[in-house]
Write an enzyme that holds these catalytic residues in place. Structure first.
Site, short mmCIF file in Angstrom:
data_model
loop_
_atom_site.label_atom_id
_atom_site.label_comp_id
_atom_site.label_asym_id
_atom_site.label_seq_id
_atom_site.Cartn_x
_atom_site.Cartn_y
_atom_site.Cartn_z
N MET E 1 0.80 -1.20 0.00
CA MET E 1 0.00 0.00 0.00
C MET E 1 0.84 1.26 0.00
O MET E 1 0.53 2.17 -0.75
CB MET E 1 -0.94 -0.06 1.19
CG MET E 1 -1.94 -1.18 0.97
SD MET E 1 -2.88 -1.66 2.43
CE MET E 1 -1.76 -2.82 3.19
N PRO E 2 1.96 1.32 0.76
CA PRO E 2 2.79 2.51 0.56
C PRO E 2 3.31 2.58 -0.88
O PRO E 2 3.68 1.57 -1.47
CB PRO E 2 3.95 2.30 1.54
CG PRO E 2 3.42 1.37 2.58
CD PRO E 2 2.46 0.47 1.84
N VAL E 3 3.30 3.79 -1.43
CA VAL E 3 3.88 4.06 -2.75
C VAL E 3 4.99 5.07 -2.55
O VAL E 3 4.78 6.14 -1.98
CB VAL E 3 2.84 4.61 -3.74
CG1 VAL E 3 3.50 5.00 -5.05
CG2 VAL E 3 1.73 3.60 -3.99
N THR E 40 5.31 -0.38 -3.15
CA THR E 40 5.68 -0.11 -4.54
C THR E 40 6.68 1.03 -4.56
O THR E 40 6.51 2.02 -3.86
CB THR E 40 4.43 0.30 -5.35
OG1 THR E 40 3.48 -0.77 -5.32
CG2 THR E 40 4.79 0.61 -6.80
N ASP F 7 3.73 8.00 0.02
CA ASP F 7 2.29 8.03 0.29
C ASP F 7 1.97 6.77 1.08
O ASP F 7 2.10 5.66 0.55
CB ASP F 7 1.49 8.05 -1.02
CG ASP F 7 1.42 9.43 -1.64
OD1 ASP F 7 2.24 9.71 -2.54
OD2 ASP F 7 0.56 10.22 -1.23
#
Lengths: 69, 69, 69, 69, 69, 69
Positions: E1-3, E40, F7
């Site tokens: 979930m972190p990008v 990601t 993010d």
């Protein structure tokens, strides 16, 4: 006014990009209630060697998974 | 500390980029009240086939406007 | 068509943002040779606790610099 | 693997966001030929006072258009 | 979930990118408390002529510093 | 010079952010061969209702998965 960016794999051709931006714009304009002309879309083709999931570059050969490095 | 990104058309030369970043930095430093050295600018040249307004890629020939597709 | 993003410190007021976007737009339109109406600017106010230079959050008290942690 | 960001006006509710991300994901997965689970979408609600077109913040009253400032 | 996105200088090779994404992912997964597969990372190689600090493009020769222009 | 954006989910506290930016910076400076002071990190806390994987917002209750809508 909506601005959309899409980072996806390098390799999609112009026809794919044309279809993508047309549909993303139609959807966003309808949901946002704005004219299509207000929507901007940027498409970025990312080489597989510049993208990682799980800490492994996407051009890594399958026989050298992350855990073995 | 301010970070500025500019996505614009591919085709502007180095002199244009140099002028752009100098002025954007001067303006931002003055308004933000910070030294110019604190301002970072990234300029991204976007090919016309990777940018769309109104759902139509910007390299679409004029005789095939969005409405006719 | 140019899209500009500015990430700067939280704390600048509306007058500062209005001045910033007016000048960034004027500069970019002139250098790019496009109408001002084609330029979009997004301004993001970043809290000091969400921004780091040199590995230290910007709201770190001065008496606990990076080197001592 | 595709990552999509949408910057749009603050004010759209959760139902609008849910519809938006569902359709953007369906379109992108189909065009890219990847599973839907590979698509990530980030939606950013931008206050009108932080967005400008033509150098004028979007919360500017209509009686003070850009040309008169 | 972190990008995570990394904009850095063009010139780093694949081995450097592989090391970078492996470590950024390990750190982020540990601090966020999520599996590595959820992280990601996108790495963007920026040419020096498209990046500026202090209003000067990074490929500017040293004998023409910002102050003299 | 490297600029990193992260993010991730809203909910991580300041201590988590401080640890994250310190380690991301250390790694990036070492791999890029630049001083830590040259690295900027921006951390964006994204509410679960503004992030989707597989076309479903991340705050969707588990009993209403994507396939049933």
């Amino acid at each position: 006014m909506p601005v959309i960016t899409v980072d996806w794999w390098q390799g999609n051709d112009r026809a794919a990009r044309a279809e993508l931006v047309a549909e993303l714009t139609r959807t966003t304009a309808r949901v946002a209630g704005c004219p299509r002309e207000a929507v901007t879309v940027l498409v970025r083709d990312v080489p597989r060697g510049h993208w990682a999931t799980g800490g492994v570059l996407a051009d890594e050969p399958a026989d050298r998974p992350a855990g073995t490095r």
